[in-house]
Design a protein around this motif. Structure first.
Motif, PDB file in Angstrom:
ATOM      1  N   UNK A  62       6.522  -7.779  -5.903  1.00 11.13           N
ATOM      2  CA  UNK A  62       8.081  -7.126  -5.614  1.00 11.13           C
ATOM      3  C   UNK A  62       7.670  -5.836  -5.269  1.00 11.13           C
ATOM      4  N   UNK A  63       6.723  -5.011  -5.896  1.00  6.59           N
ATOM      5  CA  UNK A  63       6.618  -3.543  -5.552  1.00  6.59           C
ATOM      6  C   UNK A  63       6.158  -3.683  -4.265  1.00  6.59           C
ATOM      7  N   UNK A  64       4.821  -4.190  -3.861  1.00  7.34           N
ATOM      8  CA  UNK A  64       4.225  -4.063  -2.646  1.00  7.34           C
ATOM      9  C   UNK A  64       5.127  -4.557  -1.502  1.00  7.34           C
ATOM     10  N   UNK A  65       5.737  -5.736  -1.561  1.00  3.65           N
ATOM     11  CA  UNK A  65       6.690  -6.072  -0.496  1.00  3.65           C
ATOM     12  C   UNK A  65       7.840  -5.415  -0.104  1.00  3.65           C
ATOM     13  N   UNK A  66       8.503  -4.685  -1.227  1.00  2.00           N
ATOM     14  CA  UNK A  66       9.746  -3.642  -0.962  1.00  2.00           C
ATOM     15  C   UNK A  66       9.344  -2.525  -0.648  1.00  2.00           C
ATOM     16  N   UNK A  67       8.320  -1.814  -1.302  1.00  2.00           N
ATOM     17  CA  UNK A  67       7.985  -0.405  -1.153  1.00  2.00           C
ATOM     18  C   UNK A  67       6.699  -0.070  -0.537  1.00  2.00           C
ATOM     19  N   UNK A  68       5.847  -1.210  -0.045  1.00  2.00           N
ATOM     20  CA  UNK A  68       4.660  -0.868   0.527  1.00  2.00           C
ATOM     21  C   UNK A  68       3.475  -0.275  -0.484  1.00  2.00           C
ATOM     22  N   UNK A  69       2.942   0.706  -0.481  1.00  2.00           N
ATOM     23  CA  UNK A  69       1.969   1.366  -1.345  1.00  2.00           C
ATOM     24  C   UNK A  69       2.378   2.421  -2.150  1.00  2.00           C
ATOM     25  N   UNK A  70       3.866   2.649  -2.070  1.00  2.00           N
ATOM     26  CA  UNK A  70       4.267   3.853  -2.660  1.00  2.00           C
ATOM     27  C   UNK A  70       4.350   3.544  -4.224  1.00  2.00           C
ATOM     28  N   UNK A  71       4.158   2.448  -4.897  1.00  2.00           N
ATOM     29  CA  UNK A  71       4.215   2.354  -6.053  1.00  2.00           C
ATOM     30  C   UNK A  71       2.791   2.331  -6.966  1.00  2.00           C
ATOM     31  N   UNK A  72       1.705   2.280  -6.047  1.00  2.00           N
ATOM     32  CA  UNK A  72       0.370   2.419  -6.613  1.00  2.00           C
ATOM     33  C   UNK A  72       0.144   3.465  -7.634  1.00  2.00           C
ATOM     34  N   UNK A  73       0.609   4.541  -7.668  1.00  3.88           N
ATOM     35  CA  UNK A  73       0.697   5.661  -8.612  1.00  3.88           C
ATOM     36  C   UNK A  73       1.159   5.145  -9.917  1.00  3.88           C
ATOM     37  N   UNK A  74       2.310   4.184  -9.775  1.00  8.52           N
ATOM     38  CA  UNK A  74       2.822   3.727 -11.381  1.00  8.52           C
ATOM     39  C   UNK A  74       1.799   2.834 -11.973  1.00  8.52           C
ATOM     40  N   UNK A 200      -2.802   4.817   4.195  1.00  8.80           N
ATOM     41  CA  UNK A 200      -1.708   4.697   3.433  1.00  8.80           C
ATOM     42  C   UNK A 200      -1.890   4.313   2.003  1.00  8.80           C
ATOM     43  N   UNK A 201      -3.046   3.659   1.527  1.00 10.96           N
ATOM     44  CA  UNK A 201      -3.377   3.349   0.429  1.00 10.96           C
ATOM     45  C   UNK A 201      -3.372   4.648  -0.458  1.00 10.96           C
ATOM     46  N   UNK A 202      -4.217   5.580   0.141  1.00 12.34           N
ATOM     47  CA  UNK A 202      -4.153   6.996  -0.780  1.00 12.34           C
ATOM     48  C   UNK A 202      -2.985   7.479  -0.780  1.00 12.34           C
ATOM     49  N   UNK A 203      -2.172   7.505   0.160  1.00 12.26           N
ATOM     50  CA  UNK A 203      -0.616   8.286  -0.063  1.00 12.26           C
ATOM     51  C   UNK A 203       0.042   7.425  -1.289  1.00 12.26           C
ATOM     52  N   UNK A 204      -0.232   6.176  -1.375  1.00 11.56           N
ATOM     53  CA  UNK A 204       0.474   5.699  -2.489  1.00 11.56           C
ATOM     54  C   UNK A 204       0.092   6.095  -4.065  1.00 11.56           C
ATOM     55  N   UNK A 205      -0.854   7.022  -4.121  1.00 14.05           N
ATOM     56  CA  UNK A 205      -1.079   7.676  -5.270  1.00 14.05           C
ATOM     57  C   UNK A 205      -0.413   8.952  -5.597  1.00 14.05           C
ATOM     58  N   UNK A 206       0.494   9.404  -4.588  1.00 11.22           N
ATOM     59  CA  UNK A 206       1.405  10.454  -4.908  1.00 11.22           C
ATOM     60  C   UNK A 206       2.515   9.843  -5.653  1.00 11.22           C
ATOM     61  N   UNK A 207       3.259  10.399  -6.735  1.00 10.53           N
ATOM     62  CA  UNK A 207       4.349   9.810  -7.362  1.00 10.53           C
ATOM     63  C   UNK A 207       5.475  10.011  -6.633  1.00 10.53           C
TER      64      UNK A 207
END
Length: 637
Positions: A62-74, A200-207
């Protein structure tokens, strides 16, 4: 010289956590760093499977499909919190030799403990719900089975758990590690095929939290990662290692368990990150923002990755995740029940109850609302888990911060600050979510909101009150007197123990190789004036139907054998009688011994295990519960 840690490091009165495997793995005799490390490796891997169960898959997809890489930091934050809390849980088990449930029982009043036990069981049921649905989906994807049938089939894994439990903790750990290998390898291949963009994956670590739905998914990810039942589980599993109770050896055990946790939980993080990255690289990049259903992800993978192996690997990993998690969930259920309630059930019964609690809501949701609702159900189960977290984390932090019980092994100020910050983050996020959800329900209910004010609101207020109580209780209340963990009480003063003299000893014989040993032990319990009753039960169908009136060859032969035993013993000077029983040995042996008013019953045990017990029954257990005299069980050397 005084010990440098609390004398509460001794075992709880009368019982240890997971007593059947407690201190069964030797560590003190191992030489060299790597040999010692391998002796401690295992508990964290059993814990880590809870961090990659099917519930995690739903929140990650759900997190990956809706928000891309943006929740990897979570995921990363959750993993760091998990590392911290699991190390505290291991510290509690190693130093105090208590699991989290036992420590809670010693510290809080009964009402609080009952509520904490209820929440722990809810968390385990939510975990098992995710495993049931995940296993059923995996079976559907591989074999095209309807979900309702798949859900029903998951009851059968009770037997797998029983089989593994009898093999011992090390073999169970090896089995779980093999399943983790299957999951990890499957997703490694999937991610390589997906070819995500590293930048893009690296940007996902920014909260960042783009919207309210992202908060809901983020809390689900936290609940799926930092799972309440794992804190109970880890504090018990570390006690399967036998260590010397010296400060140096205990610090060594703590160090090796931190290494074990570091490796195992980081592997779990990589698996979860791989699922989220896979969803982001395939579904989000293609504009498919609402792929939260595991079935949808499975169907779309072949199209996006260009190989038929992608969905097969996905389904195999899903079944491995569900099966491994269900084993650890059962152990956690045993721990919380014994720790909070001093209640022990047979493992198969405990497993069956837990599995049925999970199956019923899954079955009803699929039956009434359709298979398409399994995705939201999985995400909801993980949010429920997150809501329980504060009630497990806060007591844990208090216990490992207490210098009275932890001695020099108490956590330092820096670790304590990090632990409380983690707890604050989780509690604040959950409080925000709870408030918003109840407010939304109020608006949706309209004129019927009064029922929410009478039910949901008081429950939420009570839960909040309990959370405040366990947070501030140690500041105002002196340490409570420890409870006994023995289900039937603690030790008793041994003032006067008179000698026992058995006057009438009943001996159950079955004309096997164990008979001489049974007679030997029975005769050793008697005295010159003791009388003996030899018992044998004729088990033929005719004997079961006709009873004492049966006159077949086997009955006549059995009577001859019994008479021969009696004559040999009489020649040696013993006072011997004999009686034949008919039908079921479980009832006939007990009835004959009771009728004769025996002081002691001696029986032979053949060491049947698992499947033989299922096929042939457990005569000794049934007889033992039917008679009022002591029962001595003799095994052939």
């Amino acid at each position: 010289m005084a010990l440098s840690f609390s004398d509460q490091s001794s075992l709880p009165e009368g019982g240890a956590s997971l007593e059947e495997v407690h201190e069964t793995v030797e560590t003190s005799e191992k030489k060299g760093f790597w040999r010692k490390l391998m002796a401690f490796v295992g508990p964290a891997y059993l814990v880590s499977v809870g961090y990659m169960d099917p519930g995690n898959w739903a929140t990650d997809l759900a997190g990956g499909s809706q928000f891309g890489y943006k929740l990897i930091w979570v995921l990363l934050m959750s993993n760091l919190i998990a590392l911290l809390l699991q190390s505290l849980s291991a510290r509690l088990g190693i130093v105090r030799r208590r699991d989290l449930a036992q420590a809670s029982r010693e510290s809080y009043p009964k009402l609080i403990n009952y509520f904490l036990y209820f929440l722990a069981e809810v968390a385990i049921a939510a975990t098992d719900l995710a495993e049931v649905v995940g296993m059923a989906i995996g079976l559907q994807l591989l074999f095209d089975l309807p979900l309702l049938i798949g859900v029903s089939i998951t009851v059968l894994d009770t037997f797998l758990f029983l089989f593994l439990q009898r093999l011992g903790i090390r073999k169970m750990e090896a089995f779980i590690l093999a399943l983790i290998g299957v999951i990890g390898l499957s997703f490694l291949i999937e991610v390589v095929l997906a070819r995500p963009e590293p930048a893009e994956v690296a940007k996902g670590f920014i909260p960042s939290l783009p919207n309210e739905q992202a908060l809901y998914i983020a809390i689900g990810i936290i609940g799926a990662t930092v799972m309440p039942h794992n804190l109970y589980l880890h504090s018990a599993l570390v006690q399967t290692r036998k260590i010397r109770r010296t400060p140096r050896k205990m610090r060594e055990a703590l160090r090796f368990n931190v290494i074990d946790s570091l490796v195992a939980l980081n592997l779990a993080f990589l698996v979860n990150a791989a699922i989220l990255v896979l969803a982001a690289a395939t579904f989000f990049q293609s504009g498919m923002f609402h792929v939260a259903e595991i079935q949808d992800a499975h169907q779309l993978l072949e199209r996006f990755l260009g190989t038929q192996w992608a969905p097969i690997l996905f389904a195999v990993a899903l079944i491995a995740a569900g099966q491994s998690s269900t084993i650890t969930g059962t152990l956690a259920g045993q721990i919380v029940m014994e720790g909070y309630l001093n209640l022990r059930l047979q493992p198969w019964l405990r497993r069956l109850i837990t599995r049925l609690i999970a199956i019923v809501p899954a079955f009803l949701v699929i039956w009434l609302m359709g298979e398409e609702e399994t995705g939201p159900l999985l995400v909801l189960s993980q949010v429920v888990l997150s809501l329980q977290l504060g009630f497990a984390i806060i007591p844990l932090i208090h216990f490992v911060s207490d210098p009275i019980t932890m001695g020099t092994m108490v956590i330092n100020r820096g670790v304590k600050i990090l632990a409380w910050v983690s707890a604050l983050i989780i509690v604040v996020l959950n409080a925000k979510l709870t408030y918003e959800e109840i407010s939304a329900w109020m608006v949706a209910a309209g004129d019927q909101a009064i029922w929410l004010w009478l039910t949901v609101v008081p429950l939420a207020v009570f839960a909040g009150g309990v959370l405040l109580y366990i947070t501030f209780q140690p500041l105002f209340q002196p340490q409570r007197k420890p409870y006994s963990h023995m289900p039937h009480g603690g030790d008793r003063p041994l003032v006067h123990l008179p000698e026992l003299h058995y006057r009438r000893i009943a001996i159950a014989l079955d004309f096997s190789s164990v008979d001489p040993y049974v007679l030997q032990h029975a005769l050793s319990q008697g005295e010159p004036h003791t009388e003996y009753l030899l018992i044998h039960v004729v088990e033929t169908v005719g004997a079961l139907v006709m009873g004492r009136t049966i006159r077949d060859l086997e009955t006549a032969t059995d009577r001859q054998y019994l008479e021969a035993y009696a004559e040999q013993l009489k020649e040696k000077g013993y006072k011997v009688h004999f009686k034949l029983g008919y039908g079921s040995p479980k009832t006939a042996i007990a009835d004959l011994a009771q009728e004769w008013a025996a002081d002691l019953l001696v029986m032979g045990g053949h060491g049947h295990r698992l499947f033989k017990d299922i096929l042939f029954g457990t005569t000794i257990e049934d007889v033992r519960h039917r008679v009022t005299m002591p029962v001595l069980v003799v095994r052939e050397p």
